[in-house]
Design an enzyme around this catalytic site. Structure first.
Site, short mmCIF file in Angstrom:
data_model
loop_
_atom_site.label_atom_id
_atom_site.label_comp_id
_atom_site.label_asym_id
_atom_site.label_seq_id
_atom_site.Cartn_x
_atom_site.Cartn_y
_atom_site.Cartn_z
N GLY A 130 9.20 4.12 -3.34
CA GLY A 130 10.04 3.12 -4.18
C GLY A 130 9.34 2.21 -4.77
N ASN A 153 -1.08 -0.24 7.40
CA ASN A 153 -2.07 -0.27 6.18
C ASN A 153 -2.64 -1.85 5.97
OD1 ASN A 153 -3.41 0.70 3.84
ND2 ASN A 153 -2.29 -0.54 2.69
N GLY A 167 0.90 -1.16 -0.02
CA GLY A 167 0.00 0.14 0.15
C GLY A 167 0.74 1.11 -0.04
N LYS A 172 7.99 8.90 -8.23
CA LYS A 172 8.18 7.57 -8.31
C LYS A 172 9.28 7.36 -9.38
CE LYS A 172 5.83 2.83 -8.33
NZ LYS A 172 6.14 2.70 -6.91
N SER A 210 7.38 -0.33 -12.94
CA SER A 210 7.04 -1.26 -14.04
C SER A 210 5.49 -1.53 -13.95
CB SER A 210 7.74 -2.61 -13.82
OG SER A 210 7.71 -3.14 -12.52
N THR A 216 1.52 3.08 -2.37
CA THR A 216 0.97 4.48 -3.22
C THR A 216 0.02 5.25 -2.47
OG1 THR A 216 1.84 3.42 -5.28
CG2 THR A 216 -0.05 5.11 -5.39
N LEU A 217 -1.01 4.23 -1.90
CA LEU A 217 -2.15 4.63 -1.02
C LEU A 217 -1.68 5.56 0.02
CD1 LEU A 217 -5.05 4.88 -0.37
CD2 LEU A 217 -4.88 2.69 0.95
#
Length: 228
Positions: A121, A180, A12, A41, A45, A14-15
């Site tokens: 990351g 999270n 999680g 970021k 990929s 990005t959240l």
């Protein structure tokens, strides 16, 4: 500036990163302050081919949550289409993915415009870059404090402690961690959270529950920036 890593892929990051940015934006708005936030970021990929080039959904979410608006290429300078380990994708395309190569593509002058900047990351702390190199070396070169996202599921205590040990062994500091919930059916959730509070050596910045609508605004309600 902080580096956001996770205990694993899909923890999680990005959240939580967008929630941190959203929480910062809210505080700035309440204070009537003109303070800018930015999420970046460097390597991604699993990107989609568009008429504008490769686009990564995580990078786009970071851009949406950032009040400092940069170009896509500044936010995500290295992108790969296949949803595979970045170093394997880089090998297939003959792309140099060393920490130094990544560093050279970061627009740090633009980043410096932000009052609150997060570099997210990919994968976990020891993401391989090929030839025995790791993304963690980039964080060492930048000497950034780390925010650790703990994906709350069975096994998270081991993953969190091992990641904490690795970050500290690399000579870096952990500014805080965020729990999270990625498994809505996780057994004894509160007991695991209590164990984490004892095991982690940095402050907890929040506990994001399993959300019916997992977006930056909703997750920001569970974030506390005060320890930062």
């Amino acid at each position: 500036m902080f580096f956001v890593t996770g205990t694993d892929t899909d923890s999680g990051k990005t959240l939580v990163s967008t929630a941190l940015l959203s929480a910062f934006n809210r505080e700035a708005a309440r204070a009537g302050a003109s303070r800018l936030s930015l999420g970046v970021k460097p390597v991604a990929s699993g990107c989609e081919i568009t008429e504008k080039g490769l686009r990564n959904s995580d990078a786009l979410k970071l851009m949406s949550a950032s009040s400092l608006k940069l170009s896509y290429e500044q936010v995500n300078p290295i992108s790969f289409e296949p949803a595979i380990a970045p170093h394997i994708a880089a090998q297939q395309l003959g792309v140099n993915l060393s920490p130094e190569a990544i560093l050279s593509k970061l627009d740090r002058a633009a980043f410096a415009q932000a009052d609150f900047c997060l570099i997210e990351g990919a994968g976990g702390w020891r993401l391989p870059l090929g030839e025995g190199r790791y993304l963690s070396e980039l964080v060492q070169q930048l000497n950034l404090p780390v925010i650790l996202v703990v994906g709350m599921k069975l096994g998270c205590l081991n993953h969190a402690v091992l990641t904490q040990e690795a970050i500290l062994a690399d000579g870096l500091s952990i500014a805080g961690w965020v729990a999270n919930c990625v498994d809505p059916n996780m057994s004894v959730f509160e007991e695991n959270l209590a164990s984490l509070r004892q095991l982690m050596q940095s402050p907890c910045l929040g506990c994001v529950p399993f959300l019916a609508e997992p977006n930056a605004q909703n997750a920001a309600n569970y974030i506390d920036l005060a320890p930062l």
